[in-house]
Design a protein around this motif. Structure first.
Motif, short mmCIF file in Angstrom:
data_model
loop_
_atom_site.label_atom_id
_atom_site.label_comp_id
_atom_site.label_asym_id
_atom_site.label_seq_id
_atom_site.Cartn_x
_atom_site.Cartn_y
_atom_site.Cartn_z
N THR A 1 -12.51 1.03 -1.31
CA THR A 1 -11.16 0.69 -0.90
C THR A 1 -11.24 -0.04 0.43
O THR A 1 -12.26 -0.01 1.11
CB THR A 1 -10.27 1.94 -0.74
OG1 THR A 1 -10.83 2.79 0.25
CG2 THR A 1 -10.11 2.68 -2.06
N ARG A 2 -10.14 -0.68 0.79
CA ARG A 2 -10.04 -1.34 2.07
C ARG A 2 -8.60 -1.23 2.54
O ARG A 2 -7.70 -0.98 1.73
CB ARG A 2 -10.47 -2.80 2.01
CG ARG A 2 -9.51 -3.71 1.30
CD ARG A 2 -9.88 -5.20 1.41
NE ARG A 2 -10.07 -5.62 2.76
CZ ARG A 2 -11.20 -6.16 3.23
NH1 ARG A 2 -12.23 -6.36 2.43
NH2 ARG A 2 -11.30 -6.52 4.49
N PRO A 3 -8.35 -1.43 3.82
CA PRO A 3 -6.97 -1.38 4.30
C PRO A 3 -6.22 -2.68 3.98
O PRO A 3 -6.79 -3.77 4.09
CB PRO A 3 -7.12 -1.18 5.81
CG PRO A 3 -8.49 -1.66 6.14
CD PRO A 3 -9.32 -1.50 4.91
N TRP A 4 -4.98 -2.51 3.58
CA TRP A 4 -4.07 -3.62 3.28
C TRP A 4 -2.77 -3.38 4.03
O TRP A 4 -2.31 -2.25 4.09
CB TRP A 4 -3.76 -3.67 1.78
CG TRP A 4 -4.93 -3.96 0.91
CD1 TRP A 4 -5.78 -3.04 0.35
CD2 TRP A 4 -5.39 -5.23 0.50
NE1 TRP A 4 -6.75 -3.68 -0.39
CE2 TRP A 4 -6.52 -5.03 -0.32
CE3 TRP A 4 -4.96 -6.54 0.73
CZ2 TRP A 4 -7.22 -6.08 -0.89
CZ3 TRP A 4 -5.66 -7.58 0.15
CH2 TRP A 4 -6.78 -7.35 -0.65
N VAL A 5 -2.19 -4.43 4.56
CA VAL A 5 -0.89 -4.30 5.22
C VAL A 5 0.17 -4.97 4.35
O VAL A 5 -0.02 -6.11 3.88
CB VAL A 5 -0.90 -4.89 6.65
CG1 VAL A 5 -1.24 -6.37 6.69
CG2 VAL A 5 0.42 -4.62 7.36
N VAL A 6 1.25 -4.26 4.08
CA VAL A 6 2.36 -4.78 3.27
C VAL A 6 3.08 -5.85 4.09
O VAL A 6 3.48 -5.60 5.23
CB VAL A 6 3.32 -3.65 2.86
CG1 VAL A 6 4.54 -4.22 2.13
CG2 VAL A 6 2.60 -2.62 2.00
N VAL A 7 3.25 -7.05 3.51
CA VAL A 7 3.91 -8.13 4.22
C VAL A 7 5.23 -8.55 3.59
O VAL A 7 6.00 -9.28 4.21
CB VAL A 7 2.99 -9.37 4.39
CG1 VAL A 7 1.79 -9.03 5.25
CG2 VAL A 7 2.56 -9.94 3.06
N ASN A 8 5.51 -8.08 2.38
CA ASN A 8 6.81 -8.44 1.80
C ASN A 8 7.91 -7.57 2.41
O ASN A 8 7.64 -6.62 3.13
CB ASN A 8 6.81 -8.32 0.27
CG ASN A 8 6.67 -6.92 -0.24
OD1 ASN A 8 5.57 -6.44 -0.43
ND2 ASN A 8 7.80 -6.23 -0.47
N ASN A 9 9.14 -7.92 2.12
CA ASN A 9 10.27 -7.10 2.58
C ASN A 9 11.07 -6.65 1.36
O ASN A 9 10.66 -6.90 0.21
CB ASN A 9 11.13 -7.87 3.59
CG ASN A 9 11.67 -9.16 3.02
OD1 ASN A 9 11.97 -9.26 1.83
ND2 ASN A 9 11.81 -10.17 3.86
N ALA B 1 -6.34 0.69 -0.59
CA ALA B 1 -6.24 0.33 -2.01
C ALA B 1 -7.56 -0.34 -2.39
O ALA B 1 -8.39 -0.64 -1.51
CB ALA B 1 -5.05 -0.58 -2.26
N PRO B 2 -7.80 -0.59 -3.67
CA PRO B 2 -9.08 -1.16 -4.10
C PRO B 2 -9.47 -2.42 -3.32
O PRO B 2 -8.62 -3.21 -2.93
CB PRO B 2 -8.85 -1.48 -5.58
CG PRO B 2 -7.84 -0.46 -6.00
CD PRO B 2 -6.91 -0.33 -4.81
N ASP B 3 -10.77 -2.56 -3.13
CA ASP B 3 -11.33 -3.70 -2.43
C ASP B 3 -11.92 -4.67 -3.45
O ASP B 3 -13.03 -4.45 -3.96
CB ASP B 3 -12.42 -3.23 -1.46
CG ASP B 3 -13.03 -4.37 -0.66
OD1 ASP B 3 -12.62 -5.53 -0.85
OD2 ASP B 3 -13.91 -4.08 0.17
N PRO B 4 -11.23 -5.76 -3.76
CA PRO B 4 -11.75 -6.71 -4.75
C PRO B 4 -12.95 -7.50 -4.24
O PRO B 4 -13.61 -8.17 -5.00
CB PRO B 4 -10.57 -7.63 -5.02
CG PRO B 4 -9.76 -7.58 -3.77
CD PRO B 4 -9.94 -6.18 -3.22
N PHE B 5 -13.22 -7.41 -2.93
CA PHE B 5 -14.33 -8.16 -2.34
C PHE B 5 -15.60 -7.33 -2.25
O PHE B 5 -16.66 -7.85 -1.92
CB PHE B 5 -13.94 -8.65 -0.93
CG PHE B 5 -12.58 -9.29 -0.89
CD1 PHE B 5 -12.31 -10.45 -1.59
CD2 PHE B 5 -11.56 -8.72 -0.16
CE1 PHE B 5 -11.06 -11.03 -1.55
CE2 PHE B 5 -10.30 -9.28 -0.11
CZ PHE B 5 -10.05 -10.45 -0.81
#
Length: 117
Positions: free
Chosen positions: A29-37, A18-22
């Protein structure tokens, strides 16, 4: 659910691009891991995610080992960055990468909570 989820069916542990705000490039884009349930109030419409990095200078990162992956793995040695939190909508996701098991996610969430207490 199949191994590769639809972007509005993501679950805890899915790693997506998803987009890389940094980044300096607007299209990066950069990798993101979903942490919510599934208890997240807008699950399927919005995901709480933590960034992944390949950099090793940050001491409180959560390194991922081969045993931490349940489906495929990140292409390079990666770590979860607990302070890099984002809320990502399905329309921002460009690709599915892999899936991470719960133990490193739990450790990353514990670190993030310490930052926010």
């Amino acid at each position: 659910m199949s191994e590769e989820p639809e972007f509005d069916e993501l679950e805890r542990g899915h790693v997506v691009l998803a987009p890389d705000p940094f980044g300096v490039d607007d299209d990066a884009t950069r990798p993101w891991v979903v942490v919510n349930n599934e208890r997240h109030p807008f699950d399927g419409q919005q995901y709480v995610a933590m960034a992944l990095t390949t950099r090793t200078w940050y001491e409180e990162r959560i390194p991922l080992t081969e045993a931490d992956y349940r489906h495929r793995r990140a292409p390079r040695d990666s770590s979860i960055v607990p302070h890099a939190l984002a809320s990502i909508g399905p329309s921002a996701v460009t690709d599915y990468v892999c899936r991470v098991r719960s133990p490193p996610l739990d450790r990353a969430i514990d670190v993030a909570i310490r930052y926010l207490e």
